[in-house]
Design a protein around this motif. Structure first.
Motif, PDB file in Angstrom:
ATOM      1  N   SER A   6     -12.932  -4.761 -37.348  1.00 58.73           N
ATOM      2  CA  SER A   6     -13.070  -4.853 -35.892  1.00 58.73           C
ATOM      3  C   SER A   6     -14.460  -4.459 -35.450  1.00 58.73           C
ATOM      4  O   SER A   6     -15.016  -5.038 -34.531  1.00 58.73           O
ATOM      5  CB  SER A   6     -12.026  -3.958 -35.201  1.00 58.73           C
ATOM      6  OG  SER A   6     -12.233  -2.616 -35.550  1.00 58.73           O
ATOM      7  N   MET A   7     -15.056  -3.456 -36.127  1.00 58.40           N
ATOM      8  CA  MET A   7     -16.414  -3.056 -35.760  1.00 58.40           C
ATOM      9  C   MET A   7     -17.409  -4.149 -36.092  1.00 58.40           C
ATOM     10  O   MET A   7     -18.340  -4.413 -35.338  1.00 58.40           O
ATOM     11  CB  MET A   7     -16.787  -1.751 -36.488  1.00 58.40           C
ATOM     12  CG  MET A   7     -18.197  -1.255 -36.140  1.00 58.40           C
ATOM     13  SD  MET A   7     -18.583   0.333 -36.861  1.00 58.40           S
ATOM     14  CE  MET A   7     -17.611   1.394 -35.810  1.00 58.40           C
ATOM     15  N   LEU A   8     -17.215  -4.807 -37.252  1.00 61.03           N
ATOM     16  CA  LEU A   8     -18.106  -5.890 -37.627  1.00 61.03           C
ATOM     17  C   LEU A   8     -18.069  -7.010 -36.589  1.00 61.03           C
ATOM     18  O   LEU A   8     -19.105  -7.502 -36.143  1.00 61.03           O
ATOM     19  CB  LEU A   8     -17.688  -6.457 -38.994  1.00 61.03           C
ATOM     20  CG  LEU A   8     -18.131  -5.668 -40.230  1.00 61.03           C
ATOM     21  CD1 LEU A   8     -17.396  -6.161 -41.451  1.00 61.03           C
ATOM     22  CD2 LEU A   8     -19.624  -5.791 -40.422  1.00 61.03           C
ATOM     23  N   LEU A   9     -16.864  -7.411 -36.194  1.00 59.89           N
ATOM     24  CA  LEU A   9     -16.732  -8.500 -35.238  1.00 59.89           C
ATOM     25  C   LEU A   9     -17.272  -8.097 -33.877  1.00 59.89           C
ATOM     26  O   LEU A   9     -17.998  -8.854 -33.220  1.00 59.89           O
ATOM     27  CB  LEU A   9     -15.252  -8.902 -35.120  1.00 59.89           C
ATOM     28  CG  LEU A   9     -14.638  -9.527 -36.385  1.00 59.89           C
ATOM     29  CD1 LEU A   9     -13.158  -9.732 -36.191  1.00 59.89           C
ATOM     30  CD2 LEU A   9     -15.332 -10.841 -36.716  1.00 59.89           C
ATOM     31  N   ALA A  10     -16.950  -6.851 -33.453  1.00 61.40           N
ATOM     32  CA  ALA A  10     -17.406  -6.402 -32.139  1.00 61.40           C
ATOM     33  C   ALA A  10     -18.919  -6.275 -32.102  1.00 61.40           C
ATOM     34  O   ALA A  10     -19.571  -6.636 -31.131  1.00 61.40           O
ATOM     35  CB  ALA A  10     -16.758  -5.045 -31.790  1.00 61.40           C
ATOM     36  N   THR A  53     -33.592   3.170 -36.932  1.00 58.31           N
ATOM     37  CA  THR A  53     -32.970   2.731 -38.174  1.00 58.31           C
ATOM     38  C   THR A  53     -31.709   3.542 -38.426  1.00 58.31           C
ATOM     39  O   THR A  53     -31.599   4.700 -38.012  1.00 58.31           O
ATOM     40  CB  THR A  53     -33.916   2.897 -39.381  1.00 58.31           C
ATOM     41  OG1 THR A  53     -33.934   4.264 -39.806  1.00 58.31           O
ATOM     42  CG2 THR A  53     -35.325   2.425 -39.054  1.00 58.31           C
ATOM     43  N   GLY A  54     -30.767   2.919 -39.107  1.00 55.03           N
ATOM     44  CA  GLY A  54     -29.521   3.590 -39.448  1.00 55.03           C
ATOM     45  C   GLY A  54     -28.744   2.772 -40.441  1.00 55.03           C
ATOM     46  O   GLY A  54     -29.032   1.587 -40.659  1.00 55.03           O
ATOM     47  N   PRO A  55     -27.728   3.360 -41.070  1.00 57.07           N
ATOM     48  CA  PRO A  55     -26.904   2.610 -42.011  1.00 57.07           C
ATOM     49  C   PRO A  55     -25.940   1.683 -41.271  1.00 57.07           C
ATOM     50  O   PRO A  55     -24.890   2.122 -40.800  1.00 57.07           O
ATOM     51  CB  PRO A  55     -26.159   3.703 -42.780  1.00 57.07           C
ATOM     52  CG  PRO A  55     -26.086   4.845 -41.813  1.00 57.07           C
ATOM     53  CD  PRO A  55     -27.339   4.775 -40.989  1.00 57.07           C
ATOM     54  N   ASN A  65     -23.636   2.316 -37.093  1.00 59.60           N
ATOM     55  CA  ASN A  65     -23.127   1.381 -36.096  1.00 59.60           C
ATOM     56  C   ASN A  65     -22.672   2.091 -34.828  1.00 59.60           C
ATOM     57  O   ASN A  65     -22.784   1.548 -33.727  1.00 59.60           O
ATOM     58  CB  ASN A  65     -21.992   0.545 -36.692  1.00 59.60           C
ATOM     59  CG  ASN A  65     -22.525  -0.556 -37.578  1.00 59.60           C
ATOM     60  OD1 ASN A  65     -23.051  -1.556 -37.105  1.00 59.60           O
ATOM     61  ND2 ASN A  65     -22.407  -0.378 -38.882  1.00 59.60           N
ATOM     62  N   ALA A  66     -22.162   3.310 -34.977  1.00 59.90           N
ATOM     63  CA  ALA A  66     -21.764   4.075 -33.795  1.00 59.90           C
ATOM     64  C   ALA A  66     -22.980   4.408 -32.940  1.00 59.90           C
ATOM     65  O   ALA A  66     -22.978   4.203 -31.716  1.00 59.90           O
ATOM     66  CB  ALA A  66     -21.044   5.348 -34.216  1.00 59.90           C
ATOM     67  N   PRO A 319     -15.103   6.072 -29.586  1.00 57.79           N
ATOM     68  CA  PRO A 319     -16.424   6.471 -30.066  1.00 57.79           C
ATOM     69  C   PRO A 319     -16.394   7.860 -30.685  1.00 57.79           C
ATOM     70  O   PRO A 319     -15.630   8.725 -30.268  1.00 57.79           O
ATOM     71  CB  PRO A 319     -17.271   6.460 -28.792  1.00 57.79           C
ATOM     72  CG  PRO A 319     -16.300   6.767 -27.700  1.00 57.79           C
ATOM     73  CD  PRO A 319     -15.016   6.083 -28.111  1.00 57.79           C
ATOM     74  N   ASN A 320     -17.234   8.066 -31.690  1.00 52.16           N
ATOM     75  CA  ASN A 320     -17.423   9.404 -32.227  1.00 52.16           C
ATOM     76  C   ASN A 320     -18.684  10.015 -31.609  1.00 52.16           C
ATOM     77  O   ASN A 320     -19.325   9.419 -30.758  1.00 52.16           O
ATOM     78  CB  ASN A 320     -17.503   9.383 -33.759  1.00 52.16           C
ATOM     79  CG  ASN A 320     -18.613   8.464 -34.277  1.00 52.16           C
ATOM     80  OD1 ASN A 320     -19.627   8.259 -33.614  1.00 52.16           O
ATOM     81  ND2 ASN A 320     -18.421   7.904 -35.451  1.00 52.16           N
TER      82      ASN A 320
END
Length: 397
Positions: A6-10, A53-55, A65-66, A319-320
């Motif tokens: 879901s995160m990938l699609l969003a 930059t981030g993973p 991504n968050a 969200p975290n």
């Protein structure tokens, strides 16, 4: 840490929505490489180029991504308001690797980076902070919390509290609330984040008279089997297990403790934020877990509610604190730029001097704390809060 489908699609839909205008400067668009899309390009006028930059892929992708999505939401809000401060956002994938982070930073610099969000995780943050210092590009990292990220660099600041603050608060909370009589610690000895928290915790625990009966470690290559560490803690009668680590390893420890019939009190740190959204994890095993975080998505605060609603629409989950830190970074930049009367035509070096002046004198109210101030060393003054997981949600202790 696995990123959900879901995160990938969003994330893909959000990037497509925000990438309308593109970069008209003639330089190669680094957003086409490394997984980092140009975001927030709906600026109504001249915009400040902000990037980080981030993973965005790999084991720590949930954090990158968050932070990226949180920053995107802030940029979208600010640009939609149509004020003098507008942003063009570009996030690059560093896979939580220092060398890749340096390459991603150089891509952003070629793009025209004026203000930086640094790196999301600490080791890449340490590597790129040196480049920021050399290039005189101001950086405000949402979550790279190792002290070495800012040490010796007058233009690198942190939105999150530094690792020692977590170690000290964890020890104080355990002592003051009498959460355990015998303490066991498991930490990751090849990770500056985990070891930094552990070392401060150990010193504070000794000062407070906490009885630490077991101290065991693991590494990146051994973070699947914790039977030896669990057995050591259990055999020594530890009734509280302190876990200064990210939630991927912590989730396995919870699972393996359950299998072993070992049921201590669990106390974690902000890296465990996100464990409730880990794909395939039985969240009932996290019931009663305590952890440190500057942000509670279940808060009744109206601003938090609005952010949570937007984040859920974009990412399909709560969200975290990394997301909230990314959001706060962008708004802190907005406040500082307005106060400095900065304009997008200023070079990065001039903006750097202005941001140093502003961040060392201003007070900022954000989702992750009110009344935040920064030292000349770039450390933020706010403290984390302790929450406990009850019925699948965070409850402030």
């Amino acid at each position: 840490m696995k990123k959900t489908l879901s995160m990938l699609l969003a994330g893909a839909m959000l990037a497509a929505t925000l990438a309308g205008c593109g970069n008209d400067g003639g330089a190669k668009d680094p957003g086409a490489e490394g997984g980092g899309a140009d975001s927030g390009n709906t600026a109504s006028g001249a915009a400040f180029k902000i990037g980080g930059t981030g993973p965005l892929t790999g084991g720590n992708a949930i954090y990158g991504n968050a932070a990226k999505t949180g920053a995107e939401i802030a940029v979208k809000e600010i640009n939609a308001a149509g004020g003098d401060i507008q942003f063009e956002l570009n996030y690059q994938d560093d896979e939580s690797d220092a060398e890749k982070a340096e390459n991603a930073y150089n891509q952003l610099k070629d793009w025209g980076l004026q203000l930086s969000l640094g790196a999301v995780t600490s080791k890449p943050g340490e590597a790129t902070s040196t480049l920021h210092f050399e290039d005189r590009i101001f950086a405000l990292t949402p979550s790279a919390s190792a002290p070495a990220v800012t040490q010796g660099k007058d233009n690198v600041f942190q939105m999150c509290f530094i690792d020692p603050a977590q170690g000290e608060l964890a020890a104080r909370s355990i002592a003051e609330k009498k959460l355990g009589t015998k303490i066991a610690v498991i930490y990751k000895n090849d990770d500056v984040y985990s070891t930094g928290i552990y070392e401060t915790f150990k010193a504070k625990a000794a000062e407070l008279g906490l009885d630490v009966v077991s101290e065991t470690t693991f590494t990146e290559s051994s973070k699947t089997d914790f039977s030896v560490q669990i057995q050591d803690a259990q055999s020594k009668g530890a009734d509280l297990l302190f876990l200064p680590m990210y939630y991927d390893a912590a989730s396995l420890i919870l699972q393996q403790c359950n299998t072993a019939g070992y049921k201590p009190t669990f106390f974690g740190v902000d890296g465990m934020d996100g464990i409730l959204t880990l794909e395939g994890f039985d969240t009932s095993l996290a019931e009663g877990v305590m952890l440190l975080t500057p942000f509670n998505a279940n808060s009744d605060d109206e601003r938090v509610k609005s952010f949570v609603e937007q984040y859920q629409a974009a990412a399909g989950e709560l969200p975290n604190q990394f997301a909230a830190d990314g959001y706060d970074c962008v708004y802190a930049y907005k406040q500082a730029l307005e106060a400095a009367k900065a304009t997008p035509d200023m070079p990065a070096s001039e903006l750097c001097d202005l941001m140093i002046e502003q961040f060392t004198t201003m007070t900022f109210d954000g989702l992750t704390g009110t009344g935040a101030t920064w030292s000349a060393e770039g450390a933020v003054s706010k403290d984390p809060i302790v929450v406990v997981i009850k019925d699948g949600a965070y409850v402030t202790m």
